[in-house]
Design a protein around this motif. Structure first.
Motif, PDB file in Angstrom:
ATOM      1  N   UNK A 188       0.640  -1.212  -0.167  1.00 39.49           N
ATOM      2  CA  UNK A 188       0.124   0.092  -0.438  1.00 39.49           C
ATOM      3  C   UNK A 188       0.632   1.333   0.041  1.00 39.49           C
ATOM      4  N   UNK A 189       2.151   1.016   0.718  1.00 42.18           N
ATOM      5  CA  UNK A 189       2.593   2.676   0.341  1.00 42.18           C
ATOM      6  C   UNK A 189       4.506   1.806   0.128  1.00 42.18           C
ATOM      7  N   UNK A 190       5.188   2.528  -0.119  1.00 41.00           N
ATOM      8  CA  UNK A 190       6.166   2.418  -0.212  1.00 41.00           C
ATOM      9  C   UNK A 190       7.738   3.445  -0.563  1.00 41.00           C
ATOM     10  N   UNK A 245      -3.232 -10.064   8.162  1.00 42.13           N
ATOM     11  CA  UNK A 245      -2.848  -8.604   7.187  1.00 42.13           C
ATOM     12  C   UNK A 245      -1.082  -8.853   7.665  1.00 42.13           C
ATOM     13  N   UNK A 246      -0.691  -8.964   9.180  1.00 38.30           N
ATOM     14  CA  UNK A 246       0.559  -9.046   8.927  1.00 38.30           C
ATOM     15  C   UNK A 246       0.337  -8.823  10.366  1.00 38.30           C
ATOM     16  N   UNK A 294       4.585  -0.310   3.629  1.00 36.48           N
ATOM     17  CA  UNK A 294       3.490  -1.168   4.077  1.00 36.48           C
ATOM     18  C   UNK A 294       3.045  -1.605   3.409  1.00 36.48           C
ATOM     19  N   UNK A 295       1.890  -3.160   3.800  1.00 33.69           N
ATOM     20  CA  UNK A 295       1.481  -3.384   3.437  1.00 33.69           C
ATOM     21  C   UNK A 295       0.204  -4.716   3.606  1.00 33.69           C
ATOM     22  N   UNK A 296      -0.581  -5.311   3.139  1.00 31.44           N
ATOM     23  CA  UNK A 296      -1.807  -6.494   4.109  1.00 31.44           C
ATOM     24  C   UNK A 296      -1.866  -7.376   3.297  1.00 31.44           C
ATOM     25  N   UNK A 298       4.970  -4.049   7.589  1.00 33.36           N
ATOM     26  CA  UNK A 298       5.776  -2.715   7.883  1.00 33.36           C
ATOM     27  C   UNK A 298       7.244  -3.769   7.292  1.00 33.36           C
ATOM     28  N   UNK A 299       8.100  -2.560   6.614  1.00 39.45           N
ATOM     29  CA  UNK A 299       9.794  -3.016   6.937  1.00 39.45           C
ATOM     30  C   UNK A 299       9.446  -0.867   6.627  1.00 39.45           C
TER      31      UNK A 299
END
Length: 197
Positions: free
Chosen positions: A42-44, A85-86, A50-52, A142-143
């Motif tokens: 979703x964001x990078x 989702x994580x 950040x992802x799901x 999240x990373x």
């Protein structure tokens, strides 16, 4: 060199961004949180990602979330399985959905797919006036800065542009293989310890 500010405008993506892509876990990725998963990014940016996760089911159904929030289920979606989702903030809900409607905290990831984490979308879903298609998840992946890039370089993930049909219409157990098939790859045939040329 001038650095551009981070933006959530889909028209100004960071160069090299994997936003609106799938991260497909390679067979050798044995981390229990991510083994055989597909994560929608979703964001990078250079600050992190950040992802799901879209294919790891919880034992919970959407109607149980409605019940916890004291909402009457007037929808036809109460039996939808809630995803894990994580591992980050697993108590928090996230809704991936088609971009036909926006809510208080909607992030438009692509022209087709948005992410909303505010209560109002759950209320709308319970009342039967939610988005046309959605996936509900608890938690996110999240990373930190450079972490995802390092994991990709270490052959932990395959990346491919996202496909909303895989998110919303493909059966849960087929999403991992279907996402890799976009690249023409059968992930079940990939060795779990790939060699380096």
């Amino acid at each position: 060199m001038n650095s551009k500010p981070i933006t959530t405008d889909i028209n100004e993506l960071t160069p090299g961004s994997l936003r609106d892509h799938f991260l497909i876990a390679m067979p050798g990725l044995n981390d229990s949180s991510f083994a055989h998963t597909v994560t929608y990014v979703c964001e990078h940016s250079d600050k992190g990602a950040m992802g799901v996760v879209i294919n790891a089911a919880t034992p919970m159904l959407l109607k149980e979330i409605f019940l916890q929030m004291d909402l009457d289920d007037l929808s036809d979606q109460g039996d939808q399985i809630v995803m894990s989702g994580g591992p980050v903030q697993p108590e928090r809900g996230f809704v991936l959905h088609t971009s036909d409607v926006k809510w208080q905290s909607t992030l438009e990831v692509s022209p087709d797919i948005s992410l909303t984490a505010s209560r109002d979308i759950i209320v709308a879903l319970a009342e039967g006036r939610g988005p046309k298609q959605c996936l509900i998840a608890l938690g996110y992946a999240g990373w930190g800065e450079g972490q995802l890039e390092a994991e990709i370089a270490a052959n932990s993930w395959l990346t491919v542009p996202a496909n909303k049909d895989i998110i919303f219409n493909t059966p849960l157990e087929q999403r991992w293989a279907s996402a890799a098939q976009v690249l023409g790859i059968d992930v079940n045939l990939i060795a779990s310890t790939p060699g380096h040329a």
